[in-house]
Design an enzyme around this catalytic site. Structure first.
Site, PDB file in Angstrom:
ATOM      1  CB  SER A  91       4.468  14.491 -37.318  1.00 13.06           C
ATOM      2  OG  SER A  91       4.280  13.987 -36.020  1.00 13.06           O
ATOM      3  CD  GLU A 311       8.375  19.174 -33.521  1.00  7.87           C
ATOM      4  OE1 GLU A 311       7.711  18.144 -33.758  1.00  7.87           O
ATOM      5  OE2 GLU A 311       9.462  19.413 -34.081  1.00  7.87           O
ATOM      6  CG  ASP A 316       5.845  11.698 -31.855  1.00  7.80           C
ATOM      7  OD1 ASP A 316       4.713  11.203 -32.009  1.00  7.80           O
ATOM      8  OD2 ASP A 316       6.824  11.386 -32.576  1.00  7.80           O
ATOM      9  CG  HIS A 320       6.676   6.997 -31.639  1.00  5.32           C
ATOM     10  ND1 HIS A 320       5.555   6.344 -32.103  1.00  5.32           N
ATOM     11  CD2 HIS A 320       6.700   8.206 -32.277  1.00  5.32           C
ATOM     12  CE1 HIS A 320       4.927   7.114 -32.988  1.00  5.32           C
ATOM     13  NE2 HIS A 320       5.593   8.248 -33.097  1.00  5.32           N
ATOM     14  CG  ASP A 357       1.855  16.398 -34.066  1.00  2.00           C
ATOM     15  OD1 ASP A 357       1.637  16.057 -32.887  1.00  2.00           O
ATOM     16  OD2 ASP A 357       2.918  16.148 -34.656  1.00  2.00           O
ATOM     17  CG  HIS A 358       0.079  12.837 -33.838  1.00  2.00           C
ATOM     18  ND1 HIS A 358       0.644  12.167 -32.777  1.00  2.00           N
ATOM     19  CD2 HIS A 358       1.116  13.228 -34.632  1.00  2.00           C
ATOM     20  CE1 HIS A 358       1.962  12.147 -32.916  1.00  2.00           C
ATOM     21  NE2 HIS A 358       2.271  12.791 -34.029  1.00  2.00           N
TER      22      HIS A 358
END
Length: 485
Positions: A91, A311, A316, A320, A357-358
């Site tokens: 990130s 955000e 995310d 995880h 972002d990913h």
């Protein structure tokens, strides 16, 4: 189920309506007064799809037919997320790319690839710094703000204001583990409060109180000590530097904020990351939607316009953790924030961009029937005569629900896979599920949104924002000669 009785006429009518909508699409080829940049951290395309179904099923529908707010944006594209030293990004390097227009190495923020990771000395060289869209906006006398559900010093929000050789240097305590002299290299929290563009933000909303207070101070909510070893009370410093501003720590204070009479606001609602929405019932935290509304209302007071980053950071982190349900709920909350922004703004003057972002390694696999619970089991047995879940991860802590002792799969027959605490099965055992390297989506609406219609390098996004709003060092819409008729 009802969907089995939808005939060809339905699909033909739907297809024709979509075609007419596309034919009637009009570009807004003008300057953007405002930009709202929504970043769903880790919001892979599979997460978007699953969140769409999750949203529909929360409303009692089959789910697949549902639309997220940004699904309806007129322009979409793909973003290539690799970084200068990595096939699969983090990130920090991605934030640098989409906020400054420059790709860089992983784990570094606001600097180019000539800076050596963990090297404080190279971090100090201003020639290696890259400015963000927030610095561009402030130079053009626009208001700026950041909103996140993570620590305000975390990689994505830090990308708007920090220049660091290690994304983990969020405070001086973190720097001490790498032997960094905090008197020489400012940590991320210091850069937010003491340096431009951070100290000029009109809106700062998120988590991370402990990173701004010394260990001699206790947290207002938990009673735990602050983290700082240098004795600095950066919150007190911010308050002193913003006499017409307001520092707040709870949802109650946010919803009761005197927007008209407040010049700037810093809201830090948790000592670290804000709690997951599904685990926040005992916390007095505002939702992402509520923070977004307040941020826009604050920034709209500026006659020159504004740039805002919002955000959804815990999408995310739930991935995880291997907890898909929490990730989908965070994505749903993110969608509510986008909807709030649409209601408060005018697409004629406000460019809204939604992206990630990913990626992550979560997949939607099958074959579940239409309307099957997105968090449930597929509905029939695999070759080992055991059921399997629709959602799974290629790696992560959910390996305990993947292959057990002797290589046999865990039997999920009597397991509640819809529970908040359930870990979706994972193939490769990792303590923390990893990012993915596939492209992510871009959704855009408003002035110059039509510049997103292809497959782009991620750093292109910042260049579009600069062009659309006539800010920054690159080519600008207001500088391009136009024909007069």
């Amino acid at each position: 189920m009802l969907f089995y009785f939808i005939d060809a006429a339905y699909w033909n009518q739907l297809g024709q309506q979509l075609l007419l909508d596309e034919l009637g699409k009009q570009r807004i080829n003008s300057q953007a007064k405002n930009i709202i940049f929504f970043l769903g951290d880790g919001m892979s395309i599979s997460t978007v799809t699953a969140a769409r179904i999750y949203k529909g099923q929360k409303a009692g529908k089959t789910g697949e037919e549902e639309q997220l707010t940004f699904d309806r944006f007129p322009y979409t594209a793909l973003s290539r997320t690799y970084c200068t030293d990595a096939q699969v990004a983090d990130s920090a390097c991605t934030a640098t790319a989409y906020l400054t227009g420059v790709k860089t190495d992983t784990d570094t923020i606001g600097i180019d690839a000539n800076v050596e990771f963990n090297n404080c000395t190279t971090q100090l060289d201003p020639a290696l710094h890259v400015d963000s869209v927030m610095a561009w906006a402030q130079a053009a006398n626009k208001a700026t703000g950041i909103v996140t559900t993570t620590r305000i010093t975390h990689a994505t929000p830090a990308g708007t204001y920090a220049h660091v050789a290690n994304r983990d240097w969020e405070d001086d305590y973190a720097q001490s583990f790498d032997g960094v002299d905090s008197a020489i290299c400012d940590d991320i929290a210091e850069q937010l409060v003491l340096s431009s563009p951070g100290k000029n933000f009109k809106v700062i909303l998120g988590g991370g109180r402990a990173y701004f207070t010394p260990r001699t101070m206790t947290d207002i909510e938990t009673g735990a000590a602050g983290r700082r070893r240098d004795g600095q009370d950066l919150i007190g410093q911010w308050v002193a530097d913003h006499p017409t501003g307001k520092y707040i720590t709870s949802r109650d204070e946010l919803v009761n904020l005197d927007v008209a009479g407040t010049e700037s606001v810093m809201g830090l609602f948790s000592p670290a990351h804000m709690e997951y929405f599904l685990e926040s019932s005992t916390a007095n935290n505002p939702t992402l939607e509520e923070m977004t509304r307040t941020a826009i209302q604050m920034l709209q007071k500026d006659a020159n316009g504004y740039v805002l980053l919002v955000e959804g950071g815990r999408i995310d982190q739930a991935h995880h953790d291997g907890r898909a349900k929490l990730a989908l709920e965070e994505a749903f909350q993110f969608d509510l924030a986008v909807a709030a922004a649409l209601n408060l703004t005018n697409p004629a003057d406000t460019l809204i961009i939604v992206t990630a972002d990913h990626s992550h390694t979560m997949t939607i696999n099958g074959y579940p029937v239409r309307g099957n619970d997105i968090l449930g089991l597929v509905g029939y047995l695999a070759a080992d005569l055991k059921p399997y879940s629709t959602l799974s991860y290629a790696n992560g802590p959910g390996s305990i629900n993947g292959y057990g002792v002797g290589g046999s799969r865990v039997d999920l027959t009597d397991v509640d896979t819809t529970a908040d605490s359930f870990l979706q099965p994972a193939l490769v055992p990792l303590a923390s599920e990893s990012h993915g390297g596939d492209d992510v989506a871009i959704f855009a609406l408003g002035p110059q949104a039509h510049l997103f219609q292809g497959v782009y390098e991620q750093n292109y996004i910042a260049h579009v924002m600069g062009y659309a709003a006539c800010i920054g060092p690159g080519v600008k819409f207001c500088d391009v000669p136009r024909k007069s008729y």
